[in-house]
Design an enzyme around this catalytic site. Structure first.
Site, PDB file in Angstrom:
ATOM      1  N   ALA A   1       0.843  -1.185   0.000  1.00 33.05           N
ATOM      2  CA  ALA A   1       0.000   0.000   0.000  1.00 33.05           C
ATOM      3  C   ALA A   1       0.882   1.240   0.000  1.00 33.05           C
ATOM      4  O   ALA A   1       2.060   1.183   0.364  1.00 33.05           O
ATOM      5  CB  ALA A   1      -0.922  -0.007   1.218  1.00 33.05           C
TER       6      ALA A   1
ATOM      7  N   GLY B   1      -0.015  -5.208   0.866  1.00 27.77           N
ATOM      8  CA  GLY B   1      -1.237  -5.208   0.070  1.00 27.77           C
ATOM      9  C   GLY B   1      -1.078  -5.884  -1.271  1.00 27.77           C
ATOM     10  O   GLY B   1      -2.043  -6.396  -1.845  1.00 27.77           O
TER      11      GLY B   1
END
Length: 253
Positions: free
Chosen positions: A63, A109
């Site tokens: 992320a 992520g």
């Protein structure tokens, strides 16, 4: 645009294209992935979806930390919930198979994105991990739930607690990825698999995705029986059986 979309030969390829940040996920990128998934699912000509990253270094490096560094608890909850519902859960429950072509770093992520896909192919240079605990966090896009189902709780705990990166070959050894190829072969091999899947019954594959996803619930066997029996009235089953008896290839609509 932070992603590129290519649709051809019944296959949609979604390429995350933020090379300056190693294809890290931010709000805009997640929104664009969500929209691309909807477009592919609603496009009758698309039967398989491939997700990959641009360049040769990174699938998705995680992320975008700079974007959420100052989030409050409420903002973090909204980030996690929105990402899971709009992208990660959507991938897992999509009616069409989604294959991750992991071409380099799949961290945080990025690994969670790959975990949500139905099948994972990786390049030899891929490195996978969940480094969130080094930031004082934990995975927030389903990593703590999907990883143990694939590799077992003990191995998942080791990966999450240690924050260590593992090689593509180690990932294959523990069942985290299906196959490993040279970087130059990765997309070719992924497309070959997608083309093979695309020849099969879309209705049967949709049903298979749903019942496999139900395999860790108490109703998995019942859902399998229900889906199996419903398909007997479907055009795909009639075409498949007729083709088999006539010794020809089926043409599923």
């Amino acid at each position: 645009m932070n992603i590129d979309i290519n649709m051809a030969d019944n296959i949609a390829i979604i390429t995350i294209n933020r090379p300056g940040s190693l294809n890290a996920l931010n709000k805009q990128t997640l929104q664009e992935i969500s929209e691309a998934l909807c477009d592919a699912e609603n496009n009758a000509s698309v039967r398989v979806i491939i997700i990959t990253g641009s360049g040769e270094k990174s699938f998705v490096a995680g992320a975008d930390i700079k974007e959420f560094a100052a989030y409050t608890t409420a903002e973090a909850m909204e980030m996690s919930r929105k990402g899971q519902v709009a992208v990660f859960d959507k991938i897992e429950n999509l009616s069409k198979p989604v294959i991750a072509a992991i071409n380099g770093f799949a961290l945080g992520g990025g690994l969670e994105l790959a975990l949500a896909c139905h099948i994972r192919y990786a390049s030899e240079n891929a490195r996978l991990g969940l480094p969130e605990v080094t930031l004082g966090l934990i995975p927030g896009y389903g990593g703590t739930q999907r990883l143990p189902k694939l590799v077992g709780k003990g191995v998942a705990n080791e990966i999450i607690f240690s924050a260590k990166m593992i090689t593509a070959l180690k990932a294959k050894e523990i069942g985290l990825v299906n196959e490993v190829f040279g970087l130059s072969e990765l997309m070719e091999k992924t497309k070959e698999l997608a083309a093979t899947i695309a020849k099969n019954s879309p209705l049967a594959i949709r049903a298979a995705i749903a019942v496999v996803n139900a395999s860790d619930t108490g109703s998995g066997f019942e859902k399998e029986m229900e889906a199996f029996s419903r398909l007997f009235e479907a055009a795909d089953k009639k075409e498949g059986v007729a083709a088999f008896l006539a010794k020809r290839k089926p043409h599923f609509q």
